[in-house]
Motif scaffolding. Structure first.
Motif, PDB file in Angstrom:
ATOM      1  N   SER A  13      67.508 -27.577 -74.123  1.00 34.25           N
ATOM      2  CA  SER A  13      66.990 -26.562 -73.207  1.00 34.25           C
ATOM      3  C   SER A  13      66.746 -25.265 -73.955  1.00 34.25           C
ATOM      4  CB  SER A  13      67.972 -26.327 -72.053  1.00 34.25           C
ATOM      5  OG  SER A  13      69.146 -25.691 -72.518  1.00 34.25           O
ATOM      6  N   ARG A  14      65.729 -24.530 -73.521  1.00 33.60           N
ATOM      7  CA  ARG A  14      65.383 -23.275 -74.176  1.00 33.60           C
ATOM      8  C   ARG A  14      66.497 -22.248 -74.037  1.00 33.60           C
ATOM      9  NH1 ARG A  14      58.961 -22.294 -72.655  1.00 33.60           N
ATOM     10  NH2 ARG A  14      58.153 -24.150 -73.757  1.00 33.60           N
ATOM     11  N   ALA A  15      67.167 -22.257 -72.900  1.00 28.24           N
ATOM     12  CA  ALA A  15      68.226 -21.281 -72.675  1.00 28.24           C
ATOM     13  C   ALA A  15      69.369 -21.482 -73.667  1.00 28.24           C
ATOM     14  CB  ALA A  15      68.739 -21.385 -71.241  1.00 28.24           C
ATOM     15  N   MET A  16      69.800 -22.732 -73.839  1.00 26.18           N
ATOM     16  CA  MET A  16      70.904 -23.001 -74.756  1.00 26.18           C
ATOM     17  C   MET A  16      70.500 -22.747 -76.200  1.00 26.18           C
ATOM     18  SD  MET A  16      73.524 -23.574 -73.045  1.00 26.18           S
ATOM     19  CE  MET A  16      74.494 -23.918 -74.512  1.00 26.18           C
ATOM     20  N   ARG A  17      69.265 -23.055 -76.535  1.00 27.02           N
ATOM     21  CA  ARG A  17      68.803 -22.786 -77.891  1.00 27.02           C
ATOM     22  C   ARG A  17      68.746 -21.285 -78.154  1.00 27.02           C
ATOM     23  NH1 ARG A  17      66.756 -26.825 -80.804  1.00 27.02           N
ATOM     24  NH2 ARG A  17      65.344 -25.445 -81.944  1.00 27.02           N
ATOM     25  N   ALA A  18      68.353 -20.525 -77.140  1.00 28.45           N
ATOM     26  CA  ALA A  18      68.343 -19.070 -77.291  1.00 28.45           C
ATOM     27  C   ALA A  18      69.758 -18.535 -77.494  1.00 28.45           C
ATOM     28  CB  ALA A  18      67.691 -18.429 -76.066  1.00 28.45           C
ATOM     29  N   VAL A  19      70.716 -19.096 -76.764  1.00 30.23           N
ATOM     30  CA  VAL A  19      72.112 -18.695 -76.926  1.00 30.23           C
ATOM     31  C   VAL A  19      72.600 -18.999 -78.340  1.00 30.23           C
ATOM     32  CG1 VAL A  19      74.482 -19.177 -76.184  1.00 30.23           C
ATOM     33  CG2 VAL A  19      72.684 -18.883 -74.481  1.00 30.23           C
ATOM     34  N   LEU A  20      72.221 -20.160 -78.847  1.00 26.31           N
ATOM     35  CA  LEU A  20      72.637 -20.533 -80.200  1.00 26.31           C
ATOM     36  C   LEU A  20      72.018 -19.616 -81.247  1.00 26.31           C
ATOM     37  CD1 LEU A  20      72.501 -24.436 -80.008  1.00 26.31           C
ATOM     38  CD2 LEU A  20      74.532 -23.029 -80.289  1.00 26.31           C
ATOM     39  N   VAL A  21      70.761 -19.223 -81.053  1.00 22.93           N
ATOM     40  CA  VAL A  21      70.115 -18.313 -81.998  1.00 22.93           C
ATOM     41  C   VAL A  21      70.807 -16.955 -81.992  1.00 22.93           C
ATOM     42  CG1 VAL A  21      67.992 -17.043 -82.498  1.00 22.93           C
ATOM     43  CG2 VAL A  21      67.888 -19.474 -81.921  1.00 22.93           C
ATOM     44  N   VAL A  22      71.113 -16.438 -80.801  1.00 22.84           N
ATOM     45  CA  VAL A  22      71.831 -15.159 -80.704  1.00 22.84           C
ATOM     46  C   VAL A  22      73.205 -15.276 -81.353  1.00 22.84           C
ATOM     47  CG1 VAL A  22      72.860 -13.500 -79.099  1.00 22.84           C
ATOM     48  CG2 VAL A  22      70.573 -14.419 -78.658  1.00 22.84           C
TER      49      VAL A  22
ATOM     50  N   LEU B 238      83.326 -17.322 -90.088  1.00 16.90           N
ATOM     51  CA  LEU B 238      82.046 -16.989 -89.457  1.00 16.90           C
ATOM     52  C   LEU B 238      80.891 -17.673 -90.177  1.00 16.90           C
ATOM     53  CD1 LEU B 238      82.509 -13.174 -88.689  1.00 16.90           C
ATOM     54  CD2 LEU B 238      83.058 -15.153 -87.267  1.00 16.90           C
ATOM     55  N   ALA B 239      80.960 -17.770 -91.508  1.00 19.52           N
ATOM     56  CA  ALA B 239      79.904 -18.453 -92.256  1.00 19.52           C
ATOM     57  C   ALA B 239      79.870 -19.937 -91.917  1.00 19.52           C
ATOM     58  CB  ALA B 239      80.115 -18.249 -93.755  1.00 19.52           C
ATOM     59  N   THR B 240      81.051 -20.554 -91.814  1.00 13.17           N
ATOM     60  CA  THR B 240      81.106 -21.965 -91.430  1.00 13.17           C
ATOM     61  C   THR B 240      80.620 -22.151 -90.000  1.00 13.17           C
ATOM     62  OG1 THR B 240      83.018 -22.221 -92.895  1.00 13.17           O
ATOM     63  CG2 THR B 240      82.598 -23.997 -91.343  1.00 13.17           C
ATOM     64  N   GLY B 241      80.954 -21.195 -89.125  1.00 13.43           N
ATOM     65  CA  GLY B 241      80.453 -21.242 -87.753  1.00 13.43           C
ATOM     66  C   GLY B 241      78.943 -21.128 -87.696  1.00 13.43           C
ATOM     67  N   ALA B 242      78.360 -20.325 -88.589  1.00 16.03           N
ATOM     68  CA  ALA B 242      76.903 -20.212 -88.639  1.00 16.03           C
ATOM     69  C   ALA B 242      76.275 -21.550 -89.002  1.00 16.03           C
ATOM     70  CB  ALA B 242      76.504 -19.130 -89.641  1.00 16.03           C
ATOM     71  N   VAL B 243      76.894 -22.272 -89.930  1.00 14.58           N
ATOM     72  CA  VAL B 243      76.408 -23.615 -90.280  1.00 14.58           C
ATOM     73  C   VAL B 243      76.458 -24.524 -89.057  1.00 14.58           C
ATOM     74  CG1 VAL B 243      76.877 -25.671 -91.667  1.00 14.58           C
ATOM     75  CG2 VAL B 243      77.047 -23.404 -92.706  1.00 14.58           C
ATOM     76  N   LEU B 244      77.557 -24.457 -88.301  1.00 12.02           N
ATOM     77  CA  LEU B 244      77.692 -25.292 -87.113  1.00 12.02           C
ATOM     78  C   LEU B 244      76.647 -24.923 -86.062  1.00 12.02           C
ATOM     79  CD1 LEU B 244      79.203 -27.474 -85.602  1.00 12.02           C
ATOM     80  CD2 LEU B 244      80.869 -25.758 -84.863  1.00 12.02           C
ATOM     81  N   ALA B 245      76.325 -23.638 -85.933  1.00  9.16           N
ATOM     82  CA  ALA B 245      75.293 -23.225 -84.980  1.00  9.16           C
ATOM     83  C   ALA B 245      73.947 -23.844 -85.345  1.00  9.16           C
ATOM     84  CB  ALA B 245      75.191 -21.695 -84.952  1.00  9.16           C
ATOM     85  N   VAL B 246      73.636 -23.904 -86.630  1.00  8.07           N
ATOM     86  CA  VAL B 246      72.383 -24.535 -87.066  1.00  8.07           C
ATOM     87  C   VAL B 246      72.423 -26.042 -86.782  1.00  8.07           C
ATOM     88  CG1 VAL B 246      70.899 -25.011 -89.040  1.00  8.07           C
ATOM     89  CG2 VAL B 246      71.992 -22.778 -88.819  1.00  8.07           C
ATOM     90  N   VAL B 247      73.583 -26.660 -86.988  1.00 14.15           N
ATOM     91  CA  VAL B 247      73.724 -28.085 -86.674  1.00 14.15           C
ATOM     92  C   VAL B 247      73.409 -28.327 -85.198  1.00 14.15           C
ATOM     93  CG1 VAL B 247      75.361 -30.000 -86.484  1.00 14.15           C
ATOM     94  CG2 VAL B 247      75.396 -28.526 -88.513  1.00 14.15           C
ATOM     95  N   LEU B 248      73.939 -27.486 -84.316  1.00 14.17           N
ATOM     96  CA  LEU B 248      73.696 -27.658 -82.881  1.00 14.17           C
ATOM     97  C   LEU B 248      72.248 -27.365 -82.523  1.00 14.17           C
ATOM     98  CD1 LEU B 248      76.989 -26.081 -81.483  1.00 14.17           C
ATOM     99  CD2 LEU B 248      76.290 -28.471 -81.340  1.00 14.17           C
ATOM    100  N   LEU B 249      71.600 -26.468 -83.249  1.00 14.80           N
ATOM    101  CA  LEU B 249      70.179 -26.236 -83.007  1.00 14.80           C
ATOM    102  C   LEU B 249      69.351 -27.467 -83.334  1.00 14.80           C
ATOM    103  CD1 LEU B 249      69.698 -22.594 -84.349  1.00 14.80           C
ATOM    104  CD2 LEU B 249      69.287 -23.382 -82.011  1.00 14.80           C
ATOM    105  N   HIS B 250      69.838 -28.285 -84.274  1.00 20.05           N
ATOM    106  CA  HIS B 250      69.118 -29.499 -84.666  1.00 20.05           C
ATOM    107  C   HIS B 250      69.410 -30.675 -83.739  1.00 20.05           C
ATOM    108  CE1 HIS B 250      68.120 -27.444 -88.428  1.00 20.05           C
ATOM    109  NE2 HIS B 250      67.300 -28.432 -88.704  1.00 20.05           N
ATOM    110  N   VAL B 251      70.656 -30.825 -83.318  1.00 23.73           N
ATOM    111  CA  VAL B 251      71.022 -32.044 -82.584  1.00 23.73           C
ATOM    112  C   VAL B 251      71.682 -31.751 -81.238  1.00 23.73           C
ATOM    113  CG1 VAL B 251      71.323 -33.335 -84.728  1.00 23.73           C
ATOM    114  CG2 VAL B 251      73.294 -32.205 -83.699  1.00 23.73           C
ATOM    115  N   GLY B 252      71.792 -30.494 -80.849  1.00 21.27           N
ATOM    116  CA  GLY B 252      72.460 -30.139 -79.609  1.00 21.27           C
ATOM    117  C   GLY B 252      71.538 -30.165 -78.410  1.00 21.27           C
TER     118      GLY B 252
END
Length: 401
Positions: free
Chosen positions: A161-170, A144-158
């Motif tokens: 759209s606001r909807a997808m960014r909101a999903v990533l934050v959640v 889960l910690a490694t997945g959290a890192v990947l979520a931040v990576v996708l927030l930077h380069v993924g």
């Protein structure tokens, strides 16, 4: 590749059994020949050395060969991911596949914890640890910690759209909550350090990257050898922060000197994968990345293993500019407590995220070409080559005939 990425977070048993085979199949079924760069060569040599080390063991050959296969499988997943991902859409697809596995694991963990009526009021009590049936609690926490890192990576380069960014934050918040449920000290500290390095990067990214490059290697190399003298007086207070006072970091201060002595008896080739766990009086692994790889694969294995990670993170920092440095620093800092106190050396999820970071320039440059801000007049591709001149995402006009 997506199947291997999902299983790495969802089922360690399936990942360890089939992850390497799926990685090889992905490469064989791809439409282009492998292009081996420095990280690929180093990862391949690490896999070969691990498999070769298993042939020298006479203590428990089946167990040693299985652990050697796990080392090799993790390296194969790393190589295959780098080979398969040649554009942003492939990057996003594989990244979301792994993140989906993390989310599925987190959902199982949270629903199981809330379904326990006797302990429903103690979800944030670190004396009560929640896990997933059949999976080691620490493995779940580290995933889960490694997945959290990947979520931040996708927030930077993924996706932008606001909807997808909101999903990533959640998703990021849910993964962090899942880590708290597991009660893992290493994973929790990793999240805290990751958030700290991100905050520091927004203030002064150059200093944050320099501090990461200096502090992370120094702590990895020196802490196991100096922990007994430096941490003996503070270990109890560190445990007390989590409500579980052991005084010796849950036995790590006891097993580290034994692991060092065992490694020094076979400094270059090591004892063989998993042999230390069978032979030491505590019957546990070293719970430290350097000592685990050292006792398993010796100094040669440590150099190959460490060089692979350094090369991959260097590719991220070099080919994706500021974004790459921030994300490489986030990965190294967030996983540092796990590397120092746990077993995460052949986790396919960690190696997959490392592979994604090594080619993050693909996604980062694609974002810039689609209108992202960038003050440089040239961009680098995932292999370090210079692309056509671009400025603020605008291509030069064609000459009028």
């Amino acid at each position: 590749m997506c199947a291997a990425a999902f299983m790495a977070a969802w089922s360690p048993k399936l990942a360890n059994t089939y992850g390497g085979a799926l990685a090889v199949a992905a490469v064989l079924l791809s439409s282009h020949l492998p292009r081996f760069r420095l990280p690929d060569v180093l990862a391949g040599l690490t896999a070969v050395w691990a498999l070769g080390s298993a042939l020298l063991d006479t203590v428990d050959p089946p167990a040693t060969r299985w652990l050697a296969y796990m080392y090799a499988s993790a390296c194969l997943v790393f190589i295959a991911a780098r080979h398969i991902i040649r554009n942003k859409s492939y990057f996003i697809t594989v990244a979301y596949a792994h993140l989906a596995g993390c989310v599925a694991t987190c959902f199982t963990l949270i629903t199981g914890a809330r379904g326990n009526a006797d302990q429903r009021d103690a979800i944030l009590d670190y004396n009560v640890r929640y896990g997933v049936d059949g999976i080691n609690i620490n493995y779940t926490a580290y995933s889960l910690a490694t997945g959290a890192v990947l979520a931040v990576v996708l927030l930077h380069v993924g996706p932008r759209s606001r909807a997808m960014r909101a999903v990533l934050v959640v998703t990021l918040l849910a993964l962090a909550y899942g880590v708290l449920l597991t009660g893992s000290k290493g994973a929790t500290l990793g999240l805290v350090l990751g958030a700290a390095i991100l905050a520091l990067s927004r203030i002064t990214s150059k200093f944050a990257w320099t501090m990461t490059r200096v502090c992370v290697p120094v702590l990895i190399l020196l802490l196991p050898f100096t922990a007994a003298s430096l941490f003996s007086s503070t270990a109890q207070r560190l445990d007390g922060l989590f409500g579980r006072e052991t005084g010796d970091l849950s036995g790590r201060l006891e097993v580290w000197p034994v692991a060092i002595s065992a490694w020094m008896e076979h400094p270059f080739a090591g004892l063989g994968p998993g042999v230390f766990r069978l032979e030491n009086p505590y019957q546990i692994g070293p719970h430290n990345l350097l000592l685990t790889v050292g006792t398993d694969l010796g100094l040669i294995g440590v150099l190959l293993y460490g060089s692979t990670m350094i090369a991959a993170l260097t590719y991220a920092a070099r080919n994706a500019g500021h974004t790459g440095r921030v994300l490489a620093g986030l990965f190294a800092t967030s996983l540092l407590p796990i590397w120092l106190s746990g077993h995460w050396e052949y986790a396919q999820g960690a190696w997959l995220v490392l592979a994604l970071l090594s080619v993050v320039g693909i996604a980062s440059n694609a974002h810039l070409q689609n209108g992202g801000r960038h003050r440089s007049t040239e961009l680098r591709d995932e292999f370090g080559g210079v692309s056509r001149p671009l400025a603020y995402g605008i291509r030069p006009a064609r000459p009028v005939r």
